[in-house]
Write an enzyme that holds these catalytic residues in place. Structure first.
Site, PDB file in Angstrom:
ATOM      1  N   LYS A  94      83.046 -23.614  47.471  1.00  0.00           N
ATOM      2  CA  LYS A  94      82.032 -24.490  48.064  1.00  0.00           C
ATOM      3  C   LYS A  94      82.014 -25.822  47.323  1.00  0.00           C
ATOM      4  O   LYS A  94      82.091 -25.865  46.095  1.00  0.00           O
ATOM      5  CB  LYS A  94      80.656 -23.831  47.944  1.00  0.00           C
ATOM      6  CG  LYS A  94      79.566 -24.574  48.714  1.00  0.00           C
ATOM      7  CD  LYS A  94      78.186 -24.341  48.145  1.00  0.00           C
ATOM      8  CE  LYS A  94      77.673 -22.947  48.319  1.00  0.00           C
ATOM      9  NZ  LYS A  94      76.982 -22.694  49.573  1.00  0.00           N
ATOM     10  N   ASP A 146      79.537 -12.274  38.537  1.00  0.00           N
ATOM     11  CA  ASP A 146      78.344 -13.127  38.575  1.00  0.00           C
ATOM     12  C   ASP A 146      77.585 -12.966  37.273  1.00  0.00           C
ATOM     13  O   ASP A 146      77.662 -11.935  36.614  1.00  0.00           O
ATOM     14  CB  ASP A 146      77.435 -12.753  39.756  1.00  0.00           C
ATOM     15  CG  ASP A 146      76.562 -13.933  40.160  1.00  0.00           C
ATOM     16  OD1 ASP A 146      76.753 -14.455  41.260  1.00  0.00           O
ATOM     17  OD2 ASP A 146      75.705 -14.348  39.358  1.00  0.00           O
ATOM     18  N   ASP A 173      81.528 -19.033  46.169  1.00  0.00           N
ATOM     19  CA  ASP A 173      80.478 -19.618  47.014  1.00  0.00           C
ATOM     20  C   ASP A 173      79.267 -19.969  46.159  1.00  0.00           C
ATOM     21  O   ASP A 173      78.149 -20.035  46.629  1.00  0.00           O
ATOM     22  CB  ASP A 173      80.102 -18.617  48.121  1.00  0.00           C
ATOM     23  CG  ASP A 173      79.175 -19.244  49.173  1.00  0.00           C
ATOM     24  OD1 ASP A 173      79.250 -20.464  49.374  1.00  0.00           O
ATOM     25  OD2 ASP A 173      78.375 -18.499  49.767  1.00  0.00           O
ATOM     26  N   ASP A 213      80.170 -14.368  32.403  1.00  0.00           N
ATOM     27  CA  ASP A 213      80.166 -15.816  32.504  1.00  0.00           C
ATOM     28  C   ASP A 213      81.577 -16.273  32.871  1.00  0.00           C
ATOM     29  O   ASP A 213      82.546 -15.926  32.189  1.00  0.00           O
ATOM     30  CB  ASP A 213      79.745 -16.359  31.128  1.00  0.00           C
ATOM     31  CG  ASP A 213      79.667 -17.868  31.098  1.00  0.00           C
ATOM     32  OD1 ASP A 213      80.065 -18.498  32.088  1.00  0.00           O
ATOM     33  OD2 ASP A 213      79.209 -18.393  30.078  1.00  0.00           O
ATOM     34  N   TRP A 218      79.999 -12.412  50.469  1.00  0.00           N
ATOM     35  CA  TRP A 218      81.437 -12.673  50.561  1.00  0.00           C
ATOM     36  C   TRP A 218      82.242 -11.438  50.139  1.00  0.00           C
ATOM     37  O   TRP A 218      83.280 -11.147  50.707  1.00  0.00           O
ATOM     38  CB  TRP A 218      81.836 -13.910  49.732  1.00  0.00           C
ATOM     39  CG  TRP A 218      81.581 -15.194  50.484  1.00  0.00           C
ATOM     40  CD1 TRP A 218      80.672 -15.369  51.481  1.00  0.00           C
ATOM     41  CD2 TRP A 218      82.259 -16.440  50.323  1.00  0.00           C
ATOM     42  NE1 TRP A 218      80.730 -16.659  51.942  1.00  0.00           N
ATOM     43  CE2 TRP A 218      81.696 -17.344  51.251  1.00  0.00           C
ATOM     44  CE3 TRP A 218      83.279 -16.895  49.482  1.00  0.00           C
ATOM     45  CZ2 TRP A 218      82.127 -18.669  51.366  1.00  0.00           C
ATOM     46  CZ3 TRP A 218      83.701 -18.217  49.592  1.00  0.00           C
ATOM     47  CH2 TRP A 218      83.128 -19.094  50.530  1.00  0.00           C
ATOM     48  N   GLY A 227      76.260 -11.135  47.343  1.00  0.00           N
ATOM     49  CA  GLY A 227      77.391 -10.250  47.648  1.00  0.00           C
ATOM     50  C   GLY A 227      77.930 -10.298  49.052  1.00  0.00           C
ATOM     51  O   GLY A 227      78.732  -9.453  49.430  1.00  0.00           O
TER      52      GLY A 227
END
Lengths: 991, 292
Positions: B160, B79, B120, B95, B55, B53
């Site tokens: 990322k 998530d 990320d 999902d 970000w 968490g």
């Protein structure tokens, strides 16, 4: 063109008499029995091979990895001509649109593939076309999968990120089974339907064995079997300390391999039969078995064969009774027979005839010392008062022992007795008095007297004599080793605290080398040179208690790891035997010999030990338990630094890595092999060499924990084999050792140490008169200068600069205008020049600095040009290569520099550039994107011209650098290193 | 290893604890913003693969100023795993490859689309670079796929990536959806790490593109092997972001930083909730699995 590749071995397979290994993108074919590499064939394009699937319809093998596949055929060696290749690739690799996990032959021309998004594709191999595909609804990414050919269909087992295995018939709407229970990603699925077994391995460290909950009525190759049965988890077993990567199923075993470099052998009921560590602490990526042998491929680049008898027929154990109620000592003789001693008698037991003979010992005190000579034929027994018996074992005909000496010595209270060789008995009595006795007919006489220097426990634990009978090497109970000569009472040389507080356990002298073992987990090497004796190096073993060698080459060493008896192979860096016995605090002995078993001479080791007053004998036949290397392993993690040296015709590689080892390896025509490995406390980031003569050089290595080591290494070639002789000169911690820093504080009341944990990122050295000056770029942004004096063998900090503000990544010494100049590069992209021609007295300020890359510079190369010009090339974290052209305006004064021109490009690599070489008018760059680029450069009227020539790929992941091997005009040969290493030949003339 | 070793080894790890971030990665997003100004005018943001968490924490702190009424700023964190609650962040445990998740996001935004999507997420790495890179690229593409459902035209996407051997395939894919694609490396990301971040600006999907989640978005492939090596691979501009005076993640700093007079050890802000190795630790607490 790739000359050779060593990297993670991600696929292994038995096929007929062969072993196939996928090393990077190459298929390697080994003969199973001769272990010879028969062929190395390019398989895929710059892609690791992850699987081999032999066809059940002919001599074809499907090869896949990543998104690519191809097929190779194997011809019968009987029918093919000598010298022709056995393996042949049938077509160029085909690229699919997704990652492949599993493949199965449907018929002789069609193969089914499972992709990472749970799609089954069917390909016609002959036509090279995709004929059909079925996507499952469960299309989240799979970490593993398995296809199984059924009579009419294909069964799919998909290991999802949601920790379950979904089983469905290809093309069917609804799954048949959900295997739930794992707590992490599923890394592999194996299945043997004829035995009703499915094995899954996972991130959660467990191995699960699944099967139908009652006897199925249909065979495993039918859809009915999978429809009608209820599949449950039968066993959930734990044996690995880290993630479990792969498994395989044999006729009676389940074998799992993991990240912890362990192979676990389980029976079908999930009982752990044997656990063996291999691949030098690297991850094991691949495994296969042919029901007699197991093959594993690992992260240490090794491929190893293991006999399955390791799990089923490890040793033969027996307890023998020689009629002694409470035996005190057991020992093997030269004829591999057993001597058992208790308080009153000595029993000789003949293993062949099973006859025992008893000799009464008439000693005053019940505490007796027993020692056996080097030849193991002479047995001396003495008590504390000086009563001495010596027995001789007959070497021919009937086996028995004779009492040849029976005497009483007047040496005072005897504290220790050891043989030195086969003629001398060394006694130690009160006050450190040492008497050396030799026999004279049936009596003994004192031939030398020594006095041990004072220490807390002043008696001996081991002794030896050199072949010229000049030096007596004695080890005392405080861990010191003393060298005596006959005529002198005091030692001519003492090495203090060589082997910890229990003293050396054995001392061996072979030619001019002295090798000692101790209970501090080390083997120490010394050499007799002229009139002096010099300590060379230490070898750390993986177990604390190192007792003695079992062979004449000093390669097999035995000892104890807590309660377990261990035999260790030093050259192969692996344990040969591990057997629990209760530990080393008991009487025991071990012997190695050859015995004829089924018309073959077999190497055996016999181990005897006392436990609960019983004489236990364990016999190991080494061929049943010893692994064989097809490819020798080396670094288990990334290689951070590497230097290739050419010594006459041999190539020698010196490498240091993340696995904290510094290794020297040799390469002959077929084999790459580590000759020696040295340990650092933390990762090794940099190494530099300095040649002393043709085959002798200094190695300086440095890295984490601010450690710098210097070694003097000699590489000798004797009878075609390479031998490395090394002397450790310096093992220095810039911040001091833990003990120096923390003193005797315990971890509980330890005060906080405010100094940073600093790493040495790079170093370079400069010969300065007879000594050396070392420049170290450190992660705390300091540039440190050390002097190393040959005589004192000490490293001393002589200068330090805090000019940089961030981590220094590169240091390199060059010469311009006959002046030595240091270049440093940092994580901020700075390139800085220092005049170091008068290093001791200089005020140590840079004379030039510029910024090239946007962030860290990971590669640096330079070329001197005529007319005071210098070319500096840097490659960095920002994917770009910079070249700057510098000029020194004043020939006589190295006080400033001007940048004439610069060139940069980020078009050639998509990731960090970690290696640069300037050779002639060429430049090579290597990058983490696994490409090696060849550029040509020139300087025309003060302008840099640099052009792309060619690019090739490497199988080495995480490339950390590149070392130049050869440039012969037509081609450049380099060694690229990172996760493994690859020697690549890059042609310079492009046709 | 001493308690303070990690603090010494990694300056950003230590600063994260001291400044109350759940992970050091918070600094990466802050530094990306310094360079690219990605928070400008953003009131609706999505944090994909948000756990633990950090970000989302950065988003809440920085987006507040973008609206007069704090309630107009909406941050949705998605998530698979559960994540400890964060004030001002709407959590969806779901999902990212499912349409239902995309719909719940849009529902939270009351039918509007997001200005910014960040991701990320990283997979559990195996140690084999090509697999890790592949799985990471799939994660990014899954994030891109859901992004095509929820991001407004002209919006920004930050994710990322691993700069491995096939990263150019991913660049060519992203360039189809965004006008500007650059790769950024924050100063808080280590020099030695293959991690970097793609900053994709001005979302402009190809004409006629209909977002679709039935099939996963696959990455591109080398059309023929001429593209596998050579100068024509797709390589996007790189920039290092973060102030030059910022701390450097490769440099070792003393515990007493410049200008500081005291140091106090801080516990991590949020420890892992449910790691896969939890069970074996519990099961083997009393028995030892030894490598003998």
């Amino acid at each position: 063109m790739s000359v050779f590749t060593r990297t993670d071995v991600t696929a292994v397979k038995f096929y007929k008499n062969y072993v196939l290994a996928g090393i990077g993108s190459t298929v390697n074919l080994f003969h199973k029995t001769s272990t010879k590499l028969l062929q190395r064939l390019s398989g895929l394009y710059g892609q690791k091979i992850y699987g081999f699937v032999p066809s059940q319809y002919g001599d074809k093998i499907f090869v896949f990895g990543g998104k690519q596949f191809t097929v190779v055929s194997l011809s019968d060696p009987e029918q093919s001509n000598e010298g022709t290749d056995l393996l042949c690739r049938l077509f160029e690799p085909v690229v699919c649109d997704d990652w492949l996990h599993s493949a199965v032959w449907i018929n002789k021309d069609v193969i089914a593939l499972l992709t990472a998004h749970n799609v089954v594709q069917k390909w016609d191999i002959k036509a090279g076309t995709l004929t059909s595909q079925h996507a499952s609804k469960d299309n989240s990414i799979l970490y593993s999968g398995l296809l199984l050919k059924l009579e009419e269909d294909v069964l799919v087992m998909a290991g999802t990120v949601f920790s379950e295995v979904i089983i469905h018939k290809c093309g069917a709407e609804r799954p048949l089974h959900h295997l739930k229970g794992h707590k992490g990603v599923i890394f592999s699925i194996s299945c043997e339907p004829s035995r009703n077994i499915i094995v899954t391995t996972s991130d959660d460290r467990s191995v699960r064995i699944w099967g139908p909950d009652n006897e199925p009525t249909h065979p495993g190759t039918t859809v009915e079997y999978w429809k009608d049965t209820n599949i449950v988890c039968k066993h959930e077993v734990y044996g690995h300390l880290a993630r479990v990567m792969r498994s395989c199923i044999t006729n009676d075993l389940i074998i799992s391999v993991g990240e912890d470099s362990a192979i676990c052998y389980w029976d079908y009921e999930g009982k752990l039969l044997k656990k063996a560590l291999t691949h030098q602490n690297g991850c094991i990526w691949s495994v296969d078995s042919d029901n007699t042998t197991l093959v594993t491929g690992g992260g240490d680049c090794g491929v190893i064969l293991h006999p399955l008898t390791i799990a089923t027929d490890y040793s033969y154990n027996e307890i023998i009774d020689v009629g002694v109620a409470s035996p005190k000592k057991v020992i093997f003789t030269a004829r591999k027979n057993l001597l058992v001693m208790d308080e009153n008698v000595l029993v000789y037991y003949d293993f062949i005839s099973k006859v025992k003979s008893t000799h009464k010992l008439n000693h005053d005190s019940t505490y007796k010392l027993l020692s056996i000579s080097s030849c193991k034929q002479l047995i001396a027994i003495a008590d504390m008062t000086g009563k001495l018996d010596v027995f001789l074992e007959k070497c021919k005909d009937d086996a028995f022992i004779l009492n040849i000496i029976d005497t009483k010595l007047q040496l005072g209270k005897i504290l220790s007795m050891h043989w030195a060789g086969n003629r001398h008995l060394v006694f130690c009595s009160d006050d450190g008095n040492v008497s050396v006795l030799a026999s004279n007919n049936a009596t003994v006489e004192i031939v030398a007297r020594f006095v041990l220097p004072f220490c807390k426990e002043r008696w001996l634990t081991a002794s030896a004599i050199d072949s010229g009978s000049k030096y007596f090497v004695l080890g005392d109970r405080c861990g010191n080793i003393h060298i005596f000569v006959k005529e002198q009472k005091d030692p001519v040389k003492s090495f203090s605290k060589v082997h910890g507080r229990y003293g050396p356990t054995s001392i061996n002298i072979v030619n001019n080398d002295i090798i000692t073992t101790g209970r501090d987990g080390t083997i120490m090497y010394f050499t007799i040179q002229g009139d002096g004796i010099k300590r060379l190096s230490a070898k750390d073993l993986a177990f604390e208690w190192v007792e003695k060698f079992l062979d004449k080459d000093q390669n097999l060493v035995c000892g104890f790891q807590e309660r377990v008896f261990v035999v260790y192979n030093i050259k192969d860096n692996c344990k040969v035997i591990e057997t629990p016995c209760g530990g080393g605090h008991r009487s025991w002995d071990a012997v190695r010999y050859f015995e004829k078993v089924n018309e073959k001479y077999e190497e055996c080791i016999k181990f005897v030990y006392l436990k609960d007053a019983a004489i236990n004998i364990t016999t190991f036949q080494l061929s049943k338990i010893t692994s064989t290397n097809l490819v020798h392993g080396s670094h288990a993690k990334e290689i951070n630094c590497l230097k290739a040296l050419k010594l006459n015709d041999d190539a020698v590689y010196i490498s240091g890595g993340e696995d904290t080892t510094l290794r020297i390896s040799s390469v002959d025509a077929v084999n790459f092999k580590d000759e020696v490995a040295f340990k650092h406390l933390s990762s090794i980031r940099t190494l530099k060499t300095h040649a002393i003569d043709d085959n002798r050089f200094l190695i300086m290595s440095a890295g984490g924990r601010a450690q710098i080591c210097i070694k003097d290494v000699q590489i000798l070639k004797e009878n075609g084999t390479i031998r490395v002789k090394s002397e450790e000169l310096v093992d220095h911690f810039i911040r001091g050792t833990d003990k120096e820093r923390k003193g005797n504080q315990t971890w509980r009341n330890c005060s906080i140490d405010f100094d940073p944990e600093m790493r040495i990122m790079d170093l370079d050295l400069l010969k300065y008169k007879d000594d050396f000056v070392i420049f170290a770029g450190c992660s705390d942004s300091h540039l440190r200068v050390f002097s190393y004096k040959n005589k004192s063998k000490k490293l001393e900090l002589i200068n330090e600069s805090k000019y940089h503000n961030t981590c220094i990544l590169k240091t390199k010494i060059i010469t311009i205008l006959n002046k030595t100049t240091l270049i440093t590069c940092t994580t901020r992209g700075d390139v800085t020049m220092w005049d170091i021609s008068d290093v001791i007295n200089c005020n140590f300020e840079p004379f030039f600095s510029t910024k090239t890359n946007k962030s860290g510079i990971n590669a640096l190369a330079t070329a001197n040009l005529p007319e005071n010009q210098l070319l500096v090339a840097t490659g960095g974290d920002d994917n770009s290569i910079h070249i700057i052209l510098l000029e020194i305006p004043d020939q006589d004064y190295l006080g400033s520099m001007i940048m004439l021109n610069s060139w940069q490009s980020s078009n050639f690599h998509s990731s960090q550039i970690t290696g640069l070489c300037l050779v002639g008018n060429y430049m090579l760059s290597s990058s983490i994107d696994q490409r090696v680029t060849l550029l040509s450069w020139s300087v025309k009227e003060r302008n840099i011209v640099c052009e792309f020539v060619s690019q090739t790929s490497t199988d080495v992941a995480d490339v950390q650098g590149m070392d130049l091997l050869e440039f012969n005009g037509d081609s450049i040969t380099v060694c690229v290193f990172g996760k493994g290493m690859e020697v690549i030949n890059v042609p310079t003339n492009q046709e | 290893m001493g308690k303070t070793s990690k603090d010494k080894r990694d300056i950003y790890y230590r600063l994260a604890k001291e400044e109350g971030w759940r992970a050091r990665s918070a600094f990466k997003l802050l530094q990306i913003n310094e360079e690219h100004n990605i928070f400008k005018g953003v009131t609706r943001a999505v944090d994909l693969c948000a756990a633990p968490g950090s970000w989302s924490q950065v988003l809440t702190k920085n987006l507040r100023q973008n609206a007069q009424n704090v309630d107009d700023v909406k941050i949705v964190a998605v998530d698979l795993q559960a994540m400890a609650a964060l004030p001002g962040v709407i959590q969806i445990q779901g999902d990212i490859t499912k349409v239902s998740t995309a719909n719940s996001i849009i529902q939270e935004f009351e039918g509007l689309k997001a200005d910014l999507v960040v991701c990320d997420g990283a997979p559990d790495v195996t140690g084999l670079h090509d697999i890790d890179e592949y799985v990471q690229s799939q994660l990014l593409l899954a994030a891109l796929n859901i992004t095509t459902h929820v991001l407004k035209y002209g919006g920004v996407f930050v994710a990322k990536i691993f700069r491995g051997k096939d990263v150019s395939l991913l660049y060519s894919q992203l360039k189809q959806f965004f006008e500007h694609v650059t790769v950024s490396k924050p100063r808080s990301s280590r020099n030695s790490s293959i991690e970097a971040f793609v900053v994709c600006k001005n979302y402009q999907p190809p004409e006629g593109y209909i977002p679709n989640m039935v099939n996963p978005l696959l990455d591109h492939k080398y059309c023929d092997f001429n593209q596998f090596t050579g100068p024509n691979r797709v390589i996007v501009p790189f920039n290092a972001c973060g102030d030059l005076s910022a701390y450097d993640s490769d440099t070792s700093y003393p515990l007493l930083l410049e200008g500081q007079t005291s140091y106090e050890y801080k516990e991590p802000v949020q420890s892992p909730i449910n790691p896969p190795y939890k069970e074996i630790l519990e099961k083997t607490r009393n028995i030892q699995i030894k490598n003998t």
